[in-house]
Design a protein around this motif. Structure first.
Motif, PDB file in Angstrom:
ATOM      1  N   ALA A 258       0.822  -1.211   0.000  1.00  0.00           N
ATOM      2  CA  ALA A 258       0.000   0.000   0.000  1.00  0.00           C
ATOM      3  C   ALA A 258       0.854   1.258   0.000  1.00  0.00           C
ATOM      4  CB  ALA A 258      -0.925  -0.012   1.214  1.00  0.00           C
TER       5      ALA A 258
ATOM      6  N   ARG B 299       2.487   1.863  -3.447  1.00  0.00           N
ATOM      7  CA  ARG B 299       1.503   2.406  -4.391  1.00  0.00           C
ATOM      8  C   ARG B 299       1.149   3.851  -4.048  1.00  0.00           C
ATOM      9  NH1 ARG B 299      -1.880  -3.292  -4.798  1.00  0.00           N
ATOM     10  NH2 ARG B 299      -0.679  -4.089  -6.582  1.00  0.00           N
ATOM     11  N   TRP B 300       1.100   4.166  -2.757  1.00  0.00           N
ATOM     12  CA  TRP B 300       0.810   5.537  -2.361  1.00  0.00           C
ATOM     13  C   TRP B 300       1.932   6.477  -2.794  1.00  0.00           C
ATOM     14  CZ3 TRP B 300       3.157   8.564   1.685  1.00  0.00           C
ATOM     15  CH2 TRP B 300       2.517   9.780   1.906  1.00  0.00           C
TER      16      TRP B 300
END
Length: 661
Positions: free
Chosen positions: A338, A341-342
């Motif tokens: 996560a 991807r952030w």
């Protein structure tokens, strides 16, 4: 003012450190605790700070011929009146009781005082005799990332133009070699793409394993000021440990050591997969390249590894990135899918101006050059660089890492603004220096660590070390200390204080420090900064450059250095500027540097260049190539490199459980 020893100095620094974060006063005493400053107001003189690569502006108070106080220079475009604890306390370094004030020569195993002329004679005699017996490549110089332009240029001219050897390297190889190589391989030239002004425009700062709050607090204060002015601004850190910068960040992400390259590749993969790339920018301005892999870990002897780039395609690059999915990189780095991807979404947002900053942890990784390339790749994929607020910036830790060692020719394979392998570059240097072109060796010699291995083997028998302490900073110290002490090796050290390196010297020459001489530094944003001599150096101490000139005259090379002590900087800068006549490297006149608190090169028709390669901001950029012209490469394109993740040379185990980062 009462002299101070180093213990008292360090105690004073600790007190000032507390004061610097609890008070807004921009004034620091150069006196030890309990010493009263003179009652009269000092005369304030301008200088750049030389204690790191940032180049903050200082005003130094001079009273009775001594430096007694420091405050920030409000006219400095770098620091805008601020300084850190190092700058505030810098003048105390001038007045230690153990300052080296006279030359010393080793006799019967001990260093004893000697007149300067006698020390110079001995150094020149040893150079002559060593070359006569063992050839020109048996002598070498190891210089400093703290050298001024004059020091660097004189060293290059003496060893490469005078003695005909390329055995010249500096500690910049340790601090900034990969940062320089990363710029040259991605863009064709050294020198930062943007400038500190990016910090006044960026919406997001991504700090890659750099503790700016403590190492470069003045720059970090500019980021904090930007966030205070615009609460939407975000500071994100990707680090191997939690430090003060993480406490001030909006988001602090932790990752494993030696994983930044893999994370950068994963971000690039996400940008491609989610179609966040700037295809127009890529098509117009970017090429793709493969390089050598499995290149080892620097333990092998010999010259530097040549890149020999191989053309690659967009499709090959996309296929390469499939080895760096967020799931795969999470296993390597510990950074969650996560968060990877952030991070990609920050770079991929077309409305967000992003500035990436990194420093020694990235640059000194065993794959530092590749990691620099991978971080530039992120910005190239989205077209966010060389524009206000969009930038990728490598911070280096010494004052002349911003230009002098690489651009003045003080790395083994370089000439001023050129390479020793390039015939045209050799001919230009020979013409400016007034030497036969045949004297300039076209073959790069051994870089830093190989140079010391040659000292160990006896291939190098004379070594002159200036303004750096390799017997403290190099790896595997015992072997090089033994090498320096062996029979047949002759070591000269120019220094201001006794160090482990002066301990092994045969001759020690007393060096003038920063306030005690005139000079020019170039900081990491390409800003040339002049400083005047403010106080008289103690005893026989003199500048590194003038020590080399005195020895050169004793080597029958006086014609190369027709300089006078009081005016040699003017002549050196004039000569040095003759290597920088094109609009891509043009330098400001010395008169303008003396009048201002620094100017950025390229400096063309009275104008600084803040953002390189941008047709809007850079006079060397040809708009025929579009909004950007990456003129450092013959194809006028920036290069995205396919750089794989390779294992570290060593990893922790039960016996050695810690990473040293």
């Amino acid at each position: 003012m009462t002299p101070v020893d180093r213990r008292t100095f360090l105690k004073g620094v600790g007190i000032a450190s507390v004061a610097s974060v609890t008070s807004t006063a921009a004034f620091a005493s150069a006196a030890a605790p309990g010493v009263v400053l003179p009652a009269n107001a000092p005369t304030w003189k301008r200088t750049p700070c030389r204690l790191c690569g940032v180049g903050c502006g200082l005003l130094v108070g001079i009273e009775g011929g001594r430096a007694v106080a420091v405050k920030g220079d409000p006219d400095s475009p770098v620091s805008k009146g601020l300084a850190c604890v190092k700058g505030y306390n810098s003048v105390q370094a001038l007045y230690g009781r153990d300052r080296i004030r006279q030359a010393m020569v080793r006799r019967d195993g001990k260093l004893v005082p000697a007149p300067m002329h006698e020390a110079y004679d001995l150094v020149a005699q040893q150079i002559k005799e060593t070359i006569r017996l063992h050839g020109k490549d048996s002598v070498a110089m190891y210089g400093s990332a703290q050298w001024t332009i004059a020091d660097s240029y004189v060293a290059s001219k003496l060893f490469k133009g005078g003695l005909g050897t390329n055995n010249l390297d500096t500690s910049a190889r340790l601090y900034a070699g990969s940062a320089s190589a990363g710029l040259r391989s991605s863009f064709g030239l050294d020198g930062a793409l943007g400038c500190y002004e990016d910090m006044d425009h960026a919406d997001t700062f991504v700090l890659w394993d750099i503790n700016l709050a403590e190492t470069d607090p003045v720059l970090f204060s500019r980021m904090l000021a930007r966030r205070r002015a615009n609460p939407a601004v975000r500071i994100v850190t990707v680090s191997t440990r939690t430090a003060r910068t993480e406490y001030a960040a909006d988001q602090a992400l932790l990752c494993a050591p030696h994983s930044t390259l893999a994370i950068a590749n994963a971000i690039c993969g996400e940008l491609v997969a989610r179609e966040w790339v700037n295809r127009d920018f890529l098509d117009r301005h970017v090429a793709f390249k493969r390089g050598k892999t499995d290149i080892g870990n620097g333990a092998a002897d010999g010259g530097l590894i040549l890149e020999n780039p191989i053309n690659a395609t967009w499709s090959e690059y996309v296929a390469f990135l499939t080895d760096f999915t967020p799931d795969q990189v999470q296993a390597v780095s510990g950074l969650s899918v996560a968060n990877i991807r952030w991070l990609a979404s920050l770079y991929g947002d077309p409305m967000r101006r992003v500035m990436s900053v990194w420093g020694r942890s990235v640059n000194q990784d065993v794959r530092g050059t590749w990691t620099n390339n991978a971080l530039y790749n992120i910005h190239l994929l989205v077209g966010k660089l060389a524009a206000p607020g969009n930038g990728a910036f490598a911070i280096t830790g010494q004052p002349s890492n911003g230009g002098a060692p690489h651009d003045a020719g003080t790395l083994t394979g370089t000439l001023p603004r050129g390479r020793v392998e390039d015939e045209a570059d050799r001919r230009r240097a020979a013409e400016i220096w007034g030497v036969p072109v045949e004297r300039l060796d076209p073959t790069p010699s051994a870089p830093l660590l190989s140079m010391f291995r040659q000292l160990e083997r006896g291939d190098i028998r004379f070594l002159w070390i200036q303004a750096t302490d390799p017997m403290m900073s190099l790896p595997n110290l015992d072997r090089y200390r033994r090498a320096a002490a062996r029979t047949g090796a002759f070591v000269v050290v120019s220094e201001a204080y006794a160090t482990p390196t002066t301990d092994v010297a045969d001759v020690v020459l007393p060096a003038a420090m920063w306030f005690e001489r005139e000079g020019i530094f170039i900081n990491v944003e390409r800003r040339a900064q002049y400083f005047q001599q403010m106080v008289v150096p103690p005893g026989d101490a003199t500048s590194d450059a003038w020590q080399m000139i005195e020895v050169a005259r004793r080597l029958d090379l006086a014609s190369l250095f027709p300089y006078e002590p009081r005016s040699h900087l003017d002549v050196v800068w004039d000569e040095y500027s003759r290597f920088h006549t094109d609009s891509a490297s043009s330098l400001p006149p010395l008169a303008e540097l003396r009048a201002q608190a620094g100017l950025q090169w390229p400096y063309v028709d009275g104008h600084e260049t803040r953002w390189r390669y941008s047709a809007e901001h850079d006079p060397a950029a040809d708009s025929a190539h579009g909004a950007f012209d990456f003129y450092g490469h013959d194809d006028h394109r920036a290069w995205i490199w396919l750089r794989p993740q390779e294992p570290a040379a060593e990893v922790p185990d039960r016996t050695y459980p810690f990473w040293l980062t």
